[in-house]
Design an enzyme around this catalytic site. Structure first.
Site, short mmCIF file in Angstrom:
data_model
loop_
_atom_site.label_atom_id
_atom_site.label_comp_id
_atom_site.label_asym_id
_atom_site.label_seq_id
_atom_site.Cartn_x
_atom_site.Cartn_y
_atom_site.Cartn_z
N LYS A 1 0.68 -1.38 -0.02
CA LYS A 1 -0.21 0.31 0.06
C LYS A 1 0.97 1.40 -0.36
O LYS A 1 0.03 2.31 -0.21
CB LYS A 1 -1.01 0.02 1.65
CG LYS A 1 -2.39 -1.21 0.84
CD LYS A 1 -2.90 -0.77 2.40
CE LYS A 1 -4.70 -2.05 1.55
NZ LYS A 1 -5.09 -1.66 2.33
N LYS B 1 -4.66 -10.47 -6.10
CA LYS B 1 -5.38 -10.77 -5.16
C LYS B 1 -7.00 -9.75 -6.34
O LYS B 1 -6.70 -9.13 -6.03
CB LYS B 1 -6.00 -10.52 -3.78
CG LYS B 1 -6.54 -10.47 -3.37
CD LYS B 1 -5.77 -10.03 -1.74
CE LYS B 1 -5.76 -8.13 -1.87
NZ LYS B 1 -6.01 -8.10 -0.15
N LYS C 1 -11.10 -4.65 -4.39
CA LYS C 1 -12.12 -3.72 -4.23
C LYS C 1 -11.68 -2.48 -4.44
O LYS C 1 -12.15 -1.55 -5.22
CB LYS C 1 -13.32 -3.59 -3.28
CG LYS C 1 -12.88 -3.16 -2.06
CD LYS C 1 -13.13 -2.96 -0.54
CE LYS C 1 -12.00 -3.32 1.00
NZ LYS C 1 -13.15 -4.00 1.79
P1 TYM Z 1 -10.09 -6.40 4.31
O1 TYM Z 1 -11.37 -4.96 4.60
O2 TYM Z 1 -9.49 -6.34 3.45
O3 TYM Z 1 -10.38 -7.77 3.60
C1 TYM Z 1 -12.05 -8.27 4.82
C2 TYM Z 1 -11.90 -9.38 4.65
O4 TYM Z 1 -12.22 -9.88 3.00
C3 TYM Z 1 -10.89 -11.30 3.24
N1 TYM Z 1 -10.17 -10.84 1.27
C4 TYM Z 1 -10.50 -11.90 0.61
N2 TYM Z 1 -10.90 -13.31 0.81
C5 TYM Z 1 -10.34 -14.07 -0.56
N3 TYM Z 1 -9.90 -13.82 -1.32
C6 TYM Z 1 -9.67 -12.64 -1.74
N4 TYM Z 1 -9.85 -11.27 -2.39
C7 TYM Z 1 -10.70 -11.53 -0.56
N5 TYM Z 1 -10.08 -9.77 -0.94
C8 TYM Z 1 -10.40 -9.73 1.04
C9 TYM Z 1 -9.88 -10.50 3.45
O5 TYM Z 1 -8.65 -11.77 3.76
C10 TYM Z 1 -10.37 -10.31 5.38
O6 TYM Z 1 -10.57 -11.21 6.33
N6 TYM Z 1 -7.73 -5.25 8.99
C11 TYM Z 1 -8.36 -6.20 7.81
C12 TYM Z 1 -9.59 -5.69 8.83
C13 TYM Z 1 -9.45 -6.55 9.99
C14 TYM Z 1 -9.69 -7.38 10.41
C15 TYM Z 1 -9.54 -7.07 12.02
C16 TYM Z 1 -9.69 -9.08 10.26
C17 TYM Z 1 -9.50 -4.57 10.77
N7 TYM Z 1 -9.64 -5.20 12.12
C18 TYM Z 1 -9.05 -7.60 13.11
C19 TYM Z 1 -9.88 -9.73 11.00
C20 TYM Z 1 -9.85 -9.03 12.42
C21 TYM Z 1 -8.75 -6.19 5.90
O7 TYM Z 1 -8.28 -4.81 5.66
O8 TYM Z 1 -9.85 -6.41 5.80
#
Ligand code: TYM
Length: 330
Positions: free
Chosen positions: A111, A192, A195
């Site tokens: 990022k 990956k 969004k």
């Molecule tokens: P975020 O918002 O980027 O994504 C949310 C969840 O979706 C999963 N994910 C995917 N899984 C499979 N294939 C993909 N292409 C894909 N894109 C996204 C992510 O692995 C995630 O599980 N830092 C985290 C959010 C967060 C969090 C937490 C998660 C903040 N605090 C505490 C667990 C526990 C994030 O940015 O996810």
């Protein structure tokens, strides 16, 4: 009862990757665990957000949680910013975290690469994620593959705290699905699905109308072969489409290969589009019902209230162990 916690950022339309990698498992796990499912708005602002769109997306993601099948009577659904204990514990966690650990995070490297200035929030982001998890002493954290490194840091920080101040935190386990932990982009099987990709054809948004889904899948990149077989190293695009098919239909990868034996990719992609539409249509219908009912505000209020009650006890325990004097009323 063991605890599950996870979060999703309200920073744009959620994708099929978020659904398959994370949300589907939230729904499954709520049967057996005490669950905390958050819209992580404090994480979202680590990159600039338009205020009106942050408000809209925060409510939209909460509504998608419910539409996907999370039962707010059973699971706590809330906004991260409504539970101030996350931010306070994050500060304490940063004091246990080294710069080197944060510099090694691949998500931070991705990022921040090529940017002239990088916000300190983006750098500290994994400490906030650790606080999110530890403030409930969560046992299990359902996430996609890309969050694994953040989970490892969380485990290290919990262990470090326990070592320094005495056993206190539960060491959380990641819960990463075997198939679908990393759904790839439709235009590039090595990236990956995300969004934040400027090409909307590269991802399926959970709220994409059926015809848009059909068009995106028909245009998805494939290889020059003709066999529908799961081979991520040599056939990343077809393997990715097969994972999506399996996760949306409930069929195994072997069953899918059997079904399309001797056929070309066209029929497979056509059926895949219908399988995805059938999986998302009921979710979309429920989403629109929930948004128009106005029920989200109350759901978020009671979710946050229950979450604060648990988080404040943990935070007090952390502060006591670290040597902070408790506030005294006069
Ligand atoms: P975020 O918002 O980027 O994504 C949310 C969840 O979706 C999963 N994910 C995917 N899984 C499979 N294939 C993909 N292409 C894909 N894109 C996204 C992510 O692995 C995630 O599980 N830092 C985290 C959010 C967060 C969090 C937490 C998660 C903040 N605090 C505490 C667990 C526990 C994030 O940015 O996810």
């Amino acid at each position: 009862m063991k605890k599950v916690l996870s979060g999703i950022q309200p920073s744009g339309s959620l994708t099929l990757g978020n659904y398959i990698g994370a949300m589907k498992n939230f729904v499954k796990l709520q049967e057996e665990y005490e669950c905390y499912f958050m819209v992580v708005d404090l994480h979202a602002v680590t990159v600039p957000q338009e205020p009106a769109s942050l408000r809209e997306q925060s409510e939209a993601v909460a509504a998608l949680f419910i539409a996907a099948g999370i039962d707010p009577a059973r699971s706590n659904v809330y906004l991260q910013s409504h539970v101030p204990q996350h931010a306070e514990l994050c500060w304490l966690m940063t004091t246990l975290t080294s710069m080197g650990e944060l510099e090694r995070m691949t998500q931070f490297k991705d990022k921040s690469s090529g940017k002239d200035t990088v916000g300190a929030g983006l750098f500290v982001y994994p400490a906030l994620m650790a606080a999110d998890i530890l403030v409930y002493n969560a046992d299990l954290v359902p996430v996609g593959e890309d969050q694994k490194q953040h989970l490892e840091l969380t485990r290290d920080l919990a262990g470090r705290f326990n070592h320094r101040y005495g056993e206190f935190f539960t060491i959380p386990e990641p819960y990463i699905p075997k198939v679908g932990a990393r759904i790839m982009s439709l235009d590039d099987g090595t990236k990956k699905m995300s969004k934040s990709n400027p090409n909307a054809g590269s991802y399926i948004a959970l709220l994409d109308p059926p015809d848009v889904i059909r068009k995106k899948i028909s245009r998805a990149t494939t290889d020059s072969g003709r066999e529908v077989v799961y081979d991520p190293a040599n056939k990343p695009e077809i393997s990715n489409l097969m994972s999506i098919y399996a996760e949306c239909s409930g069929l195994s990868l072997a069953e899918i290969t059997g079904r399309y034996e001797g056929q070309m990719y066209g029929g497979f992609k056509k059926d895949l589009a219908e399988v995805v539409v059938a999986a998302l249509e009921p979710l979309q219908e429920r989403y629109h019902e929930i948004r128009s009912s106005g029920a989200i505000t109350d759901i978020l209020a009671s979710g946050a209230e229950r979450a604060r009650a648990v988080a404040s006890v943990t935070l007090q325990g952390v502060k006591d162990r670290m040597g902070f004097l408790p506030p005294r009323s006069k």
